[in-house]
Write a protein that holds these residues in place. Sequence first.
Motif, PDB file in Angstrom:
ATOM      1  N   LEU A 183       0.826  -1.213   0.000  1.00 40.95           N
ATOM      2  CA  LEU A 183       0.000   0.000   0.000  1.00 40.95           C
ATOM      3  C   LEU A 183       0.856   1.258   0.000  1.00 40.95           C
ATOM      4  O   LEU A 183       0.439   2.287  -0.532  1.00 40.95           O
ATOM      5  CB  LEU A 183      -0.942   0.011   1.206  1.00 40.95           C
ATOM      6  N   PRO A 229      -4.996   3.696   4.822  1.00 40.35           N
ATOM      7  CA  PRO A 229      -4.596   2.297   4.622  1.00 40.35           C
ATOM      8  C   PRO A 229      -5.286   1.335   5.591  1.00 40.35           C
ATOM      9  O   PRO A 229      -5.625   0.212   5.235  1.00 40.35           O
ATOM     10  CB  PRO A 229      -3.086   2.308   4.859  1.00 40.35           C
ATOM     11  N   LEU A 278      -8.782   0.503   4.492  1.00 44.71           N
ATOM     12  CA  LEU A 278      -8.791  -0.437   3.381  1.00 44.71           C
ATOM     13  C   LEU A 278      -8.808  -1.883   3.870  1.00 44.71           C
ATOM     14  O   LEU A 278      -9.253  -2.773   3.154  1.00 44.71           O
ATOM     15  CB  LEU A 278      -7.585  -0.198   2.470  1.00 44.71           C
ATOM     16  N   GLN A 279      -8.351  -2.122   5.111  1.00 46.74           N
ATOM     17  CA  GLN A 279      -8.418  -3.465   5.683  1.00 46.74           C
ATOM     18  C   GLN A 279      -9.818  -3.809   6.145  1.00 46.74           C
ATOM     19  O   GLN A 279     -10.187  -4.975   6.221  1.00 46.74           O
ATOM     20  CB  GLN A 279      -7.454  -3.594   6.874  1.00 46.74           C
ATOM     21  N   ALA A 323     -12.749  -2.293   4.782  1.00 53.02           N
ATOM     22  CA  ALA A 323     -13.772  -2.055   3.764  1.00 53.02           C
ATOM     23  C   ALA A 323     -14.172  -3.255   2.919  1.00 53.02           C
ATOM     24  O   ALA A 323     -15.330  -3.354   2.562  1.00 53.02           O
ATOM     25  CB  ALA A 323     -13.317  -0.907   2.853  1.00 53.02           C
TER      26      ALA A 323
END
Length: 172
Positions: free
Chosen positions: A68, A134, A137-138, A140
């Motif tokens: 990422l 970031p 994003l884990q 979602a």
Amino acid sequence: GSYEVANEALESGFVRLAYGLLRFLMIAVGLVVAAQIGRALGGRSDRLAPPLPWWQVLALVAAGGLALTVCLEARRRDAIAIVVAVLLAFGTHMATKALLGGDGSALLSALVLGTAGFIHARNPKNAAGTMIIPGMLQLAPGFIGTEAVMRLLRGIHGNDSATFFKIGRAHV
């Protein structure tokens, strides 16, 4: 893209939206092709692989955090903060899953992640988003239909709790 469309930059906004939708289509086609190749080689889609040991899972999540750093075009000095954020979000979600059962609590994970991000931003050289984005994003993927896609690929029907239109609970 949607920001540009909302601010009357229609040409660039629609191009960005189309590009994003094309990326999603490419991912979907890749998943379908991989599933078909697996079936052709004798793989069974109804059989689950055994879970990895926790330390391997954390190592893979940390490697995703490093990836990422590149994908989000972050500064090199922010790599540690991004990896910590990814591990914190994932670890908090898994801990709430173990403690609360079910799917855990994305709300508590987001609270812990946001708190860490704003603590990180107390240094004037750092921004809160360096950790929050970031980390989010884990959390979602379970909310945007990952489980629905996996059920679709496995050919499982009947459970409409997590579809693209009726978003279910997080399945991380």
